[in-house]
Design a protein around this motif. Structure first.
Motif, PDB file in Angstrom:
ATOM      1  N   PRO A 636      16.821 -33.726  -3.271  1.00 59.78           N
ATOM      2  CA  PRO A 636      18.109 -34.433  -3.354  1.00 59.78           C
ATOM      3  C   PRO A 636      18.375 -35.334  -2.145  1.00 59.78           C
ATOM      4  N   ARG A 637      17.705 -35.084  -1.032  1.00 55.30           N
ATOM      5  CA  ARG A 637      17.988 -35.867   0.169  1.00 55.30           C
ATOM      6  C   ARG A 637      16.798 -36.726   0.575  1.00 55.30           C
ATOM      7  N   CYS A 638      15.696 -36.614  -0.143  1.00 60.96           N
ATOM      8  CA  CYS A 638      14.471 -37.256   0.327  1.00 60.96           C
ATOM      9  C   CYS A 638      14.512 -38.763   0.112  1.00 60.96           C
ATOM     10  N   PRO A 639      14.315 -39.541   1.172  1.00 58.94           N
ATOM     11  CA  PRO A 639      14.327 -40.995   1.018  1.00 58.94           C
ATOM     12  C   PRO A 639      13.094 -41.496   0.255  1.00 58.94           C
ATOM     13  N   ARG A 640      12.072 -40.677   0.135  1.00 53.68           N
ATOM     14  CA  ARG A 640      10.848 -41.126  -0.552  1.00 53.68           C
ATOM     15  C   ARG A 640      10.671 -40.442  -1.904  1.00 53.68           C
ATOM     16  N   ASN A 641      11.725 -39.844  -2.365  1.00 54.94           N
ATOM     17  CA  ASN A 641      11.726 -39.141  -3.645  1.00 54.94           C
ATOM     18  C   ASN A 641      11.008 -39.929  -4.743  1.00 54.94           C
ATOM     19  N   LEU A 642      10.104 -39.265  -5.461  1.00 51.85           N
ATOM     20  CA  LEU A 642       9.341 -39.946  -6.502  1.00 51.85           C
ATOM     21  C   LEU A 642       9.988 -39.808  -7.875  1.00 51.85           C
ATOM     22  N   GLY A 643      11.126 -39.167  -7.950  1.00 53.89           N
ATOM     23  CA  GLY A 643      11.777 -39.015  -9.248  1.00 53.89           C
ATOM     24  C   GLY A 643      11.430 -37.692  -9.904  1.00 53.89           C
ATOM     25  N   ASP A 644      11.058 -37.768 -11.210  1.00 55.45           N
ATOM     26  CA  ASP A 644      10.902 -36.545 -12.010  1.00 55.45           C
ATOM     27  C   ASP A 644       9.964 -35.510 -11.403  1.00 55.45           C
ATOM     28  N   VAL A 645       8.793 -35.949 -10.926  1.00 54.49           N
ATOM     29  CA  VAL A 645       7.846 -34.956 -10.360  1.00 54.49           C
ATOM     30  C   VAL A 645       8.510 -34.139  -9.266  1.00 54.49           C
ATOM     31  N   CYS A 646       9.177 -34.853  -8.378  1.00 54.08           N
ATOM     32  CA  CYS A 646       9.780 -34.164  -7.240  1.00 54.08           C
ATOM     33  C   CYS A 646      10.904 -33.251  -7.688  1.00 54.08           C
ATOM     34  N   ARG A 647      11.608 -33.669  -8.741  1.00 50.28           N
ATOM     35  CA  ARG A 647      12.743 -32.873  -9.181  1.00 50.28           C
ATOM     36  C   ARG A 647      12.280 -31.633  -9.948  1.00 50.28           C
ATOM     37  N   GLU A 648      11.160 -31.779 -10.622  1.00 48.11           N
ATOM     38  CA  GLU A 648      10.777 -30.698 -11.527  1.00 48.11           C
ATOM     39  C   GLU A 648       9.652 -29.810 -11.012  1.00 48.11           C
ATOM     40  N   GLN A 649       8.745 -30.397 -10.245  1.00 52.90           N
ATOM     41  CA  GLN A 649       7.576 -29.596  -9.882  1.00 52.90           C
ATOM     42  C   GLN A 649       7.531 -29.288  -8.403  1.00 52.90           C
ATOM     43  N   GLU A 650       7.174 -28.054  -8.124  1.00 60.63           N
ATOM     44  CA  GLU A 650       6.945 -27.661  -6.739  1.00 60.63           C
ATOM     45  C   GLU A 650       5.781 -28.490  -6.195  1.00 60.63           C
ATOM     46  N   PRO A 651       5.952 -29.119  -5.019  1.00 63.05           N
ATOM     47  CA  PRO A 651       4.865 -29.963  -4.505  1.00 63.05           C
ATOM     48  C   PRO A 651       3.649 -29.137  -4.086  1.00 63.05           C
ATOM     49  N   PRO A 652       2.469 -29.760  -4.034  1.00 58.00           N
ATOM     50  CA  PRO A 652       1.263 -29.073  -3.565  1.00 58.00           C
ATOM     51  C   PRO A 652       1.161 -29.164  -2.048  1.00 58.00           C
ATOM     52  N   TRP A 653       0.365 -28.274  -1.462  1.00 57.24           N
ATOM     53  CA  TRP A 653       0.050 -28.416  -0.047  1.00 57.24           C
ATOM     54  C   TRP A 653      -1.041 -29.455   0.080  1.00 57.24           C
ATOM     55  N   ARG A 654      -0.828 -30.480   0.883  1.00 56.39           N
ATOM     56  CA  ARG A 654      -1.862 -31.495   1.096  1.00 56.39           C
ATOM     57  C   ARG A 654      -2.496 -31.230   2.449  1.00 56.39           C
ATOM     58  N   GLU A 655      -3.815 -31.046   2.436  1.00 57.06           N
ATOM     59  CA  GLU A 655      -4.506 -30.654   3.662  1.00 57.06           C
ATOM     60  C   GLU A 655      -4.976 -31.886   4.416  1.00 57.06           C
ATOM     61  N   GLY A 656      -4.636 -31.947   5.695  1.00 54.40           N
ATOM     62  CA  GLY A 656      -5.103 -33.060   6.525  1.00 54.40           C
ATOM     63  C   GLY A 656      -6.170 -32.603   7.487  1.00 54.40           C
ATOM     64  N   ASP A 657      -6.293 -33.304   8.603  1.00 52.56           N
ATOM     65  CA  ASP A 657      -7.289 -32.922   9.606  1.00 52.56           C
ATOM     66  C   ASP A 657      -6.957 -31.560  10.174  1.00 52.56           C
ATOM     67  N   GLY A 658      -7.974 -30.782  10.439  1.00 47.76           N
ATOM     68  CA  GLY A 658      -7.766 -29.481  11.066  1.00 47.76           C
ATOM     69  C   GLY A 658      -6.855 -28.629  10.206  1.00 47.76           C
ATOM     70  N   ASP A 659      -5.834 -28.088  10.826  1.00 47.60           N
ATOM     71  CA  ASP A 659      -4.927 -27.221  10.093  1.00 47.60           C
ATOM     72  C   ASP A 659      -3.667 -27.949   9.639  1.00 47.60           C
ATOM     73  N   HIS A 660      -3.693 -29.244   9.704  1.00 47.08           N
ATOM     74  CA  HIS A 660      -2.502 -30.016   9.356  1.00 47.08           C
ATOM     75  C   HIS A 660      -2.256 -29.962   7.850  1.00 47.08           C
ATOM     76  N   ARG A 661      -1.049 -29.518   7.469  1.00 45.00           N
ATOM     77  CA  ARG A 661      -0.730 -29.421   6.045  1.00 45.00           C
ATOM     78  C   ARG A 661       0.657 -29.991   5.780  1.00 45.00           C
ATOM     79  N   ILE A 662       0.796 -30.700   4.673  1.00 45.97           N
ATOM     80  CA  ILE A 662       2.081 -31.290   4.308  1.00 45.97           C
ATOM     81  C   ILE A 662       2.411 -30.888   2.879  1.00 45.97           C
ATOM     82  N   PHE A 663       3.645 -30.461   2.679  1.00 39.20           N
ATOM     83  CA  PHE A 663       4.096 -29.927   1.392  1.00 39.20           C
ATOM     84  C   PHE A 663       4.834 -31.034   0.642  1.00 39.20           C
ATOM     85  N   CYS A 664       4.069 -31.873  -0.073  1.00 37.44           N
ATOM     86  CA  CYS A 664       4.707 -33.056  -0.673  1.00 37.44           C
ATOM     87  C   CYS A 664       3.864 -33.566  -1.830  1.00 37.44           C
ATOM     88  N   HIS A 665       4.539 -34.207  -2.775  1.00 41.03           N
ATOM     89  CA  HIS A 665       3.819 -34.784  -3.908  1.00 41.03           C
ATOM     90  C   HIS A 665       3.064 -36.052  -3.522  1.00 41.03           C
TER      91      HIS A 665
END
Ligand code: SF4
Ligand code: SF4
Lengths: 687, 314
Positions: A636-665
């Motif tokens: 509800p507050r995300c400036p980069r909200n993608l619409g339906d996916v973000c509203r309906e589905q729990e985002p995946p963990w996106r793995e970056g370098d090392g242990d860097h992880r981001i919880f986003c669609h």
């Protein structure tokens, strides 16, 4: 903003002194201070607690406690002398020509009167409006402060609105009459950082729209850079320095200002850290001022002549005033920083599974409430490695404190598991063996809450030594004295009671006690948040020093991103009971960011007037943990909200370098692309 | 709000039921065999067992209690052995008298107490404040039979302004009763006054220090208006509770005061019933007093909620 030199200041304070009559005699809380503010200009009044900044402001507009009185001086508003006015004449100015915004909007508004009526009062009193006209005016003002749905807000009671909304109402009330002078006393201190950013934007905008001269009181050097044109630094009731904003930050000409600038952690994502500047001693009480320069006992530039006569605040450059007689000897900040601080242990990143000291897996803490379930912590996975610091940053309501309480067992988790060195921990302290209790210690935000007021400092530190460490009393005492020294307190404090100590000293005792058990990990829950900046700096230095010596791990919880980035090897950003991003400090602080991290970073007011921050502002406030939004809980507050996916589905963990992880669609490369265009920090001018 | 009232009502019913159980067991079971008490020690076993059957005493305790409570609710309060009349009319007549006295006392001490409390708060730590606080405190410590006798000595015997005894005949109207009510009402009011004064003072002192009062002052609103719109509304909230809880004290005070003045109220009736060991009369009177007490508290809670939006809207 440049003002024609010839124009007369709207607000002039000259030689103002304010006394408090107490049993100990008259306290000269503010002594011989002068300042001037022009129309459209805003003057920042900075100082630590006890500096007299609020007393100056309230004394100037003649609103003092019954034992306070203006002893001397002159205060003029549009040329009218305020000090001779009768109470009735003052009341005609208060609310009409002088508007005030307070630190805590919730307590500044009457809890049992609807907001609309409280605001309308001003219009009726000073604009001679009847109630219908006043209502119209309130509506207009609420619209001006960008309040969504003013009509509904007017019918609400204060407790029904969030802090940010309330502060907008108070600002609307203060500006109702387009006052000549607007006093803002720490107006954003009680707000979350993202809300603070929105309110600061609003103030900056209103400053252009309204004619008021602003007197802005704050302890936060970062906030000053967002709002103020001119700054005055106060210390123990006097001005140390006054200058235009950029001048003051670039070329401070008083040692105190220089020190203050060095106390706040510099925001830099590079792994190499330096210690912070510390100011020895503490602010003197106004009845025990040193002879000569009042800063002399703490000044690193002091010389014998400084203690003879008190140097006056004098012009040392055009529009630049300093109360230091050695102002020419004050070095540029960068040079001073290098000399006064030292390189400390850099960020550590190496951590194998075998080095993990504490691991939380899918930890949940849910509370049953009358109207549903509060999901305070809702599936948190974190690793704290041996000898490292995990910084947990989040706004109020993020559940960060609850995570710590679940780890130490003060609040039982309702799901998931927590391990210490691979062994599962029972849910509550009562079921944990002594050896485990010893391993995990905690330092709380408010040291008073954890120190027994009737027990001496020595007793407090000896307790874990005898109870958990198994030492006899004599050996425990020796060890306690050692610990006192290691937290830089004199051994004479051993027999003191907590109330004889300052806030910073109490926190040192709490830290000494935490270390007494020789724990593997210390959970630091906002340990420095309620302290002055200079004390914060020295405590951060202390925490870093002890970590290197003792190889202890920290879980450092704070809403203050600057402090977290300064201390942490790994940073976790939490929102509404869930981790949004986690990884090495350097990775978390550079793109790609989680959209929430991005917004947090852009909201932190950096204490550097030259950096431009990309304004990414969040709408609304953190939802209640009772109604966690569906899909991505930030949607509800995300400036980069993608619409339906973000509203309906729990985002995946996106793995970056090392242990860097981001919880986003949004995939990481996409985030990186988006954020490359909108770098949070723009390069410094001319650097 | 509706939920709030329903919850409070639930509490109230529970309190009353609990109190009724205590009253019933204290008066019926504990004193031992009622039959021999009524018929005397020398009555035949037969007569006693016949009476027990009549009174339902041979039934299980729970059934006895149920019958008793059912009768009370239906309005069948039984017959008083010591007065040989139906209990209900007597109790209601006395209740009316007590209410008259309570109302007069209430009208005396509540406005006066609030006023004095406010003045004390506004003049905090001056001689005015100290005089009010110490003065009202002195009366808390003074038992009703002492203050009552002093009042009688001064106003009834010395000045002869009011009658010293207030034994009004049954059926006296309010207007005729008024002169007889003044002294007892003052006696009752004196003890309760201090509570109201102290509560009003302390809550007003607290509210005066609130940030929102500073806000109101710095809006340039005249002090009188600040007091009425911003201070009173919040500072009287706790006072409302104290006043309502004070009704309980009032009843306690009535028992003593009514005896001192010989005033035929509920309190004196209860005392009389206890002296005569008239269990039927005690039961009904006591339960009625509990009811009054509970209703007063309910009113206090609702009033508090109505005045306090934080409760109203949660
Ligand atoms: S006058 Fe001396 S003691 Fe004071 S600030 Fe300047 S150098 Fe330091
Ligand atoms: S998942 Fe969607 S709503 Fe959530 S942070 Fe990412 S872009 Fe924003």
């Amino acid at each position: 903003m440049t003002v024609p030199a010839a124009s007369r200041p709207v607000f002039e304070v000259e030689g103002l002194s304010v006394d408090y009559v107490t049993e100990l005699g008259d306290l000269h809380a503010v002594r011989n201070v002068s300042l001037a503010i022009h129309q459209h200009e805003s003057f920042g009044l900075v100082g630590e607690s006890g500096s007299g900044k609020s007393t100056l402001a309230m004394g100037a507009i003649r609103y003092l406690a019954s034992n306070g009185r203006v002893a001397d001086g002159s205060v003029r508003l549009n040329g009218v002398e305020l000090l001779g006015l009768s109470p009735k004449e003052l009341r005609a100015l208060w609310g009409a020509k002088i508007g005030v915004v307070y630190q805590s909007p919730l307590s500044a508004l009457n809890p049992s009167i609807p907001i609309g009526r409280q605001l309308a009062e001003v219009a009726r009193q000073h604009l001679g409006m009847d109630s219908a006209a006043a209502r119209g005016r309130v509506q207009e003002m609420l619209t001006k402060v960008a309040m969504p749905d003013p009509d509904a807000v007017m019918k609400r009671y204060p407790h029904q609105l969030s802090g940010g909304m309330l502060q907008r109402c108070v600002i609307a009330m203060a500006l109702m009459t387009n006052p000549a002078l607007l006093i803002m006393d720490e107006p954003t201190t009680a707000l979350d950082v993202t809300t603070q950013a929105v309110v600061l934007d609003l103030v900056a905008e209103l400053k252009r729209e309204f004619d008021s001269a602003i007197l802005y009181i704050t302890h936060d050097l970062g906030v000053i850079t967002k709002i103020c044109d001119r700054v005055g630094v106060m210390y123990a009731g006097e001005f140390m320095e006054q200058a235009q904003l950029k001048e003051l930050f670039k070329r401070p000409l008083h040692p105190y200002t220089l020190d203050l600038l060095g106390c706040v952690p510099h925001f830099d994502p590079t792994p190499q850290k330096r210690s912070l500047v510390t100011i020895p001693g503490s602010i003197p009480r106004v009845d025990q001022l040193p002879a000569g320069c009042i800063f002399a006992p703490r000044c690193s530039f002091v010389e014998a002549a400084c203690t003879k006569a008190r140097p006056p605040l004098a012009a040392v450059d055009k529009g630049h005033l300093s109360a230091c007689r050695r102002w020419q000897a004050v070095p540029p900040p960068a040079e001073y920083l290098r000399a006064a601080t030292e390189a400390v242990r850099g960020v550590q990143t190496a951590c194998d599974t075998s080095d993990v000291l504490v691991r939380t897996s899918d930890v949940q803490v849910h509370f049953k409430a009358p109207k549903g379930t509060v999901r305070a912590v809702d599936g948190v996975d974190l690793d704290v490695c041996e000898g490292q610091t995990l910084g947990v940053v989040g706004e109020s309501g993020s559940g960060k404190t609850t995570v710590a309480r679940a780890i130490i067992g003060l609040t039982p988790r309702t799901g998931g598991s927590i391990t210490l060195k691979g062994e599962s921990l029972p849910r509550t302290t009562g079921r944990r063996p002594r050896s485990t209790l010893r391993q995990i210690q905690m330092v709380f935000q408010n040291p008073d809450a954890s120190l027994n007021p009737t027990r001496s400092v020595g007793d407090a530190i000896m307790r874990p030594l005898t109870l958990l460490g198994g030492l006899d009393r004599r050996r425990a005492k020796d060890r306690a004295l050692e610990l006192l020294q290691s937290v830089s307190l004199p051994v004479s404090y051993f027999d003191r009671l907590p109330h004889e100590l300052s806030g910073g000293e109490k926190q040192r005792v709490a830290i000494a006690r935490a270390f007494a058990a020789e724990p593997g990990i210390i959970l630091c829950d906002e340990p420095i948040s309620s302290l002055d900046v200079s004390v914060q700096g020295s405590l951060m230095n202390l925490l870093m020093k002890l970590q290197v010596e003792q190889k202890t791990s920290y879980l450092f919880i704070s809403h203050d991103l600057s402090a977290v980035q300064h201390l942490s090897d790994v940073i976790a950003v939490v929102y509404l009971g869930h981790v949004m991003e986690v990884g090495d400090a350097t990775k978390v602080l550079t793109p790609p960011f989680h959209p929430y991290t991005e917004a947090l970073l852009s909201a932190v007011p950096l204490a550097d007037p030259d950096v431009k921050q990309k304004p990414i502002r969040l709408a609304g406030s953190v939802p209640s943990a009772m109604n966690v939004p569906s899909g991505c809980r930030f949607h509800p507050r995300c400036p980069r909200n993608l619409g339906d996916v973000c509203r309906e589905q729990e985002p995946p963990w996106r793995e970056g370098d090392g242990d860097h992880r981001i919880f986003c669609h949004i995939p990481l490369d996409e985030l990186e692309r988006l954020q490359a265009e909108t770098l949070v920090l723009e390069a410094e001018e001319g650097a | 709000m509706a939920r709030f009232i329903v919850r409070r009502l639930g509490f109230m019913v529970m309190t009353v039921v609990l109190a009724s159980i205590i009253i019933f067991f204290a008066t019926t079971i504990l004193p031992g065999d009622v039959a021999s008490q009524i018929l005397g020690r020398f009555a035949t076993e037969e007569a006693k067992s016949q009476l027990r059957t009549e009174l339902g005493l041979d039934k299980p305790v729970v059934v006895q209690y149920g019958t008793w409570l059912g009768n009370f609710v239906r309005g069948d309060w039984g017959e008083s052995p010591s007065m040989n009349t139906l209990v209900r009319p007597i109790v209601f007549e006395r209740l009316g008298n007590s209410l008259m006295l309570a109302v007069v006392a209430f009208v005396m001490y509540v406005p006066l107490g609030i006023l004095l409390g406010l003045i004390a708060a506004l003049k905090k730590n001056t001689w005015v404040d100290q005089t009010i606080s110490v003065g009202s405190l002195a009366f808390i410590g003074l038992p009703e039979f002492v203050s009552g006798l002093i009042l009688i000595a001064i106003f009834a015997i010395h000045f002869k302004w009011f009658p010293s005894q207030s034994a009004i005949p049954p059926g006296t109207g309010f207007v005729e009763a008024l002169p007889y009510l003044i002294l007892p009402a003052i006696t009752v009011a004196l003890t309760s006054l201090a509570y109201v004064v102290r509560m009003t003072r302390s809550s007003t002192v607290d509210v005066l220090q609130m940030d929102y009062v500073r806000t109101a002052n710095l809006k340039g609103i005249p002090p009188r208006k600040v007091l009425f719109t911003h201070v009173l509304r919040n500072s009287l909230l706790p006072t409302v509770t104290v006043v309502a809880i004070g009704i309980g004290w009032l009843i306690g005070g009535l028992i003593v005061t009514e005896s001192v003045y010989g005033y035929p109220g509920l309190g004196r009736l209860l005392l009389f019933a206890i002296q005569r060991r008239d269990l039927v009369l005690i039961q009904s009177t006591a339960l009625l007093i509990v009811l009054i007490y509970v209703v007063a508290n309910l009113i206090a809670d609702i009033l508090y909620a109505v005045l306090n939006p934080r409760i109203r809207y949660s």
